[in-house]
Design a protein around this motif. Structure first.
Motif, mmCIF file in Angstrom:
data_model
loop_
_atom_site.group_PDB
_atom_site.id
_atom_site.type_symbol
_atom_site.label_atom_id
_atom_site.label_comp_id
_atom_site.label_asym_id
_atom_site.label_seq_id
_atom_site.Cartn_x
_atom_site.Cartn_y
_atom_site.Cartn_z
ATOM 1 N N GLY A 159 0.841 -1.198 0.000
ATOM 2 C CA GLY A 159 0.000 0.000 0.000
ATOM 3 C C GLY A 159 0.867 1.235 0.000
ATOM 4 N N SER A 160 0.240 2.401 0.077
ATOM 5 C CA SER A 160 0.992 3.653 0.109
ATOM 6 C C SER A 160 0.704 4.387 1.409
ATOM 7 N N GLY A 161 1.631 5.241 1.805
ATOM 8 C CA GLY A 161 1.503 5.949 3.068
ATOM 9 C C GLY A 161 0.463 7.035 3.071
ATOM 10 N N ASP A 162 -0.132 7.340 1.905
ATOM 11 C CA ASP A 162 -1.174 8.364 1.882
ATOM 12 C C ASP A 162 -2.571 7.731 1.830
ATOM 13 N N LEU A 163 -2.933 7.114 0.708
ATOM 14 C CA LEU A 163 -4.269 6.513 0.597
ATOM 15 C C LEU A 163 -4.344 5.114 1.197
ATOM 16 N N TYR A 164 -3.275 4.348 1.088
ATOM 17 C CA TYR A 164 -3.213 2.952 1.544
ATOM 18 C C TYR A 164 -4.424 2.153 1.042
ATOM 19 N N ALA A 165 -4.682 2.265 -0.261
ATOM 20 C CA ALA A 165 -5.815 1.556 -0.858
ATOM 21 C C ALA A 165 -5.528 0.079 -1.068
ATOM 22 N N GLN A 166 -4.258 -0.296 -1.185
ATOM 23 C CA GLN A 166 -3.839 -1.689 -1.385
ATOM 24 C C GLN A 166 -4.460 -2.301 -2.651
ATOM 25 N N GLN A 167 -4.526 -1.512 -3.721
ATOM 26 C CA GLN A 167 -5.163 -1.977 -4.943
ATOM 27 C C GLN A 167 -4.251 -1.959 -6.162
ATOM 28 N N VAL A 168 -3.226 -1.134 -6.161
ATOM 29 C CA VAL A 168 -2.452 -0.902 -7.387
ATOM 30 C C VAL A 168 -1.819 -2.185 -7.919
ATOM 31 N N GLY A 169 -1.154 -2.947 -7.056
ATOM 32 C CA GLY A 169 -0.493 -4.172 -7.514
ATOM 33 C C GLY A 169 -1.464 -5.160 -8.121
ATOM 34 N N LEU A 170 -2.595 -5.367 -7.454
ATOM 35 C CA LEU A 170 -3.593 -6.318 -7.943
ATOM 36 C C LEU A 170 -4.208 -5.854 -9.260
ATOM 37 N N GLN A 171 -4.522 -4.559 -9.351
ATOM 38 C CA GLN A 171 -5.107 -4.047 -10.591
ATOM 39 C C GLN A 171 -4.093 -4.051 -11.729
ATOM 40 N N LEU A 172 -2.827 -3.796 -11.399
ATOM 41 C CA LEU A 172 -1.776 -3.824 -12.417
ATOM 42 C C LEU A 172 -1.657 -5.220 -13.017
ATOM 43 N N GLY A 173 -1.631 -6.238 -12.174
ATOM 44 C CA GLY A 173 -1.551 -7.612 -12.662
ATOM 45 C C GLY A 173 -2.749 -7.985 -13.511
ATOM 46 N N GLU A 174 -3.939 -7.529 -13.098
ATOM 47 C CA GLU A 174 -5.157 -7.822 -13.847
ATOM 48 C C GLU A 174 -5.120 -7.157 -15.223
ATOM 49 N N LEU A 175 -4.676 -5.904 -15.277
ATOM 50 C CA LEU A 175 -4.608 -5.188 -16.557
ATOM 51 C C LEU A 175 -3.588 -5.833 -17.500
ATOM 52 N N LEU A 176 -2.493 -6.306 -16.938
ATOM 53 C CA LEU A 176 -1.467 -6.953 -17.759
ATOM 54 C C LEU A 176 -1.871 -8.374 -18.154
ATOM 55 N N GLY A 177 -2.866 -8.910 -17.448
ATOM 56 C CA GLY A 177 -3.322 -10.270 -17.750
ATOM 57 C C GLY A 177 -2.334 -11.329 -17.316
ATOM 58 N N ILE A 178 -1.649 -11.084 -16.179
ATOM 59 C CA ILE A 178 -0.646 -12.038 -15.697
ATOM 60 C C ILE A 178 -0.929 -12.375 -14.234
ATOM 61 N N ALA A 179 -0.221 -13.382 -13.716
ATOM 62 C CA ALA A 179 -0.402 -13.786 -12.332
ATOM 63 C C ALA A 179 -0.074 -12.623 -11.401
ATOM 64 N N ASN A 180 -0.872 -12.463 -10.343
ATOM 65 C CA ASN A 180 -0.570 -11.432 -9.355
ATOM 66 C C ASN A 180 -1.027 -11.895 -7.980
#
Length: 257
Positions: A120-141
């Motif tokens: 996550g990040s120290g500001d929003l801490y959404a904990q979503q970027v890594g998972l969404q990045l893997g989904e957009l790339l269509g690879i294991a995450n």
């Protein structure tokens, strides 16, 4: 193996001021590397020490703060071989789904086998970027990675510590993993590595270099408000017999309800 370690610049917490309406003023807050992403960078460096034949590219997107030589030297002094930054004023305050889309385009342009993000990040801490990045790339995450056990051409083995069990997962590459804060203790750069960081290559891209489509309007950030501070009750319970313990428990019950 080519590794990309993603990082974000966030405001220094102690420099953030809170207005009367609860809104946050970050104008005087110095940018710093997101602490959770320091663990991602360290994980990449440790993985390189295991594999040997490996390169690490640090990658970030954002506004003009990424052009600061000090922030560039800071990230490069921590072990990456080179740096790629995507700088544009409109990337200053992106939401997770927007960040993931820009990172996807930048990662595809750079090429990679493994992308490592902080949880996550120290500001929003959404904990979503890594998972969404893997989904957009269509690879294991996978997220919440607490240990990288082994790596070899074409796959990586990781461990996740959950509430009541520990998972060991073998992931085919290419892949995206998000590491937890307890995966390691980031190394403090030495003067030698800080001086050497100035000689490492930096690639600076703009929005036009990535030919990004318009971001979908999935979420709109309306405000970020600090929680209201509650007045201290200053309740002092003396003694440790059953009556005092029951009184203490009753105060906790009321506070939680």
């Amino acid at each position: 193996m080519k590794i990309i370690t993603c990082y974000k610049l966030v405001p220094e917490e102690q420099d953030i001021s809170i207005a009367a309406d609860g809104s946050l003023d970050t104008n005087k807050a110095s940018p710093k590397i997101n602490p959770f992403d320091l663990c991602a960078v360290e994980a990449g460096v440790q993985l390189k020490s295991l594999l040997g034949d490996c390169s690490i590219t640090a990658m970030s997107i954002g506004g003009k703060a990424l052009e600061n030589p000090k922030s560039r030297k800071d990230i490069l002094s921590r072990g990456p071989d080179d740096l790629t930054v995507v700088v544009d004023e409109k990337f200053e305050h992106l939401l997770p789904h927007q960040t993931a889309r820009v990172l996807m385009a930048a990662a595809q342009k750079s090429g990679f086998d493994l992308i490592i993000c902080g949880d996550g990040s120290g500001d929003l801490y959404a904990q979503q970027v890594g998972l969404q990045l893997g989904e957009l790339l269509g690879i294991a995450n996978i997220n919440a990675v607490s240990k990288i056990i082994a790596a070899e051409p074409g796959k990586i083995t990781v461990e996740r510590s959950l509430d009541d069990e520990v998972e060991v997962l073998e992931i085919s590459l290419p892949a995206v993993i998000s590491v937890s804060a307890d995966i390691n203790e980031p190394t403090i750069p030495s003067m030698k590595t800080i001086l050497a960081a100035a000689k490492k290559p930096v690639t600076s891209l703009g929005a036009t270099d990535l030919e990004l489509p318009e971001f979908p309007a999935l979420v709109e950030l309306t405000s970020v408000i600090a929680p209201k501070q509650k007045a201290r009750q200053n309740l002092i319970i003396e003694g440790d017999d059953e009556q005092q313990l029951a009184e203490f428990a009753e105060h906790l019950r009321k506070a939680l309800n």
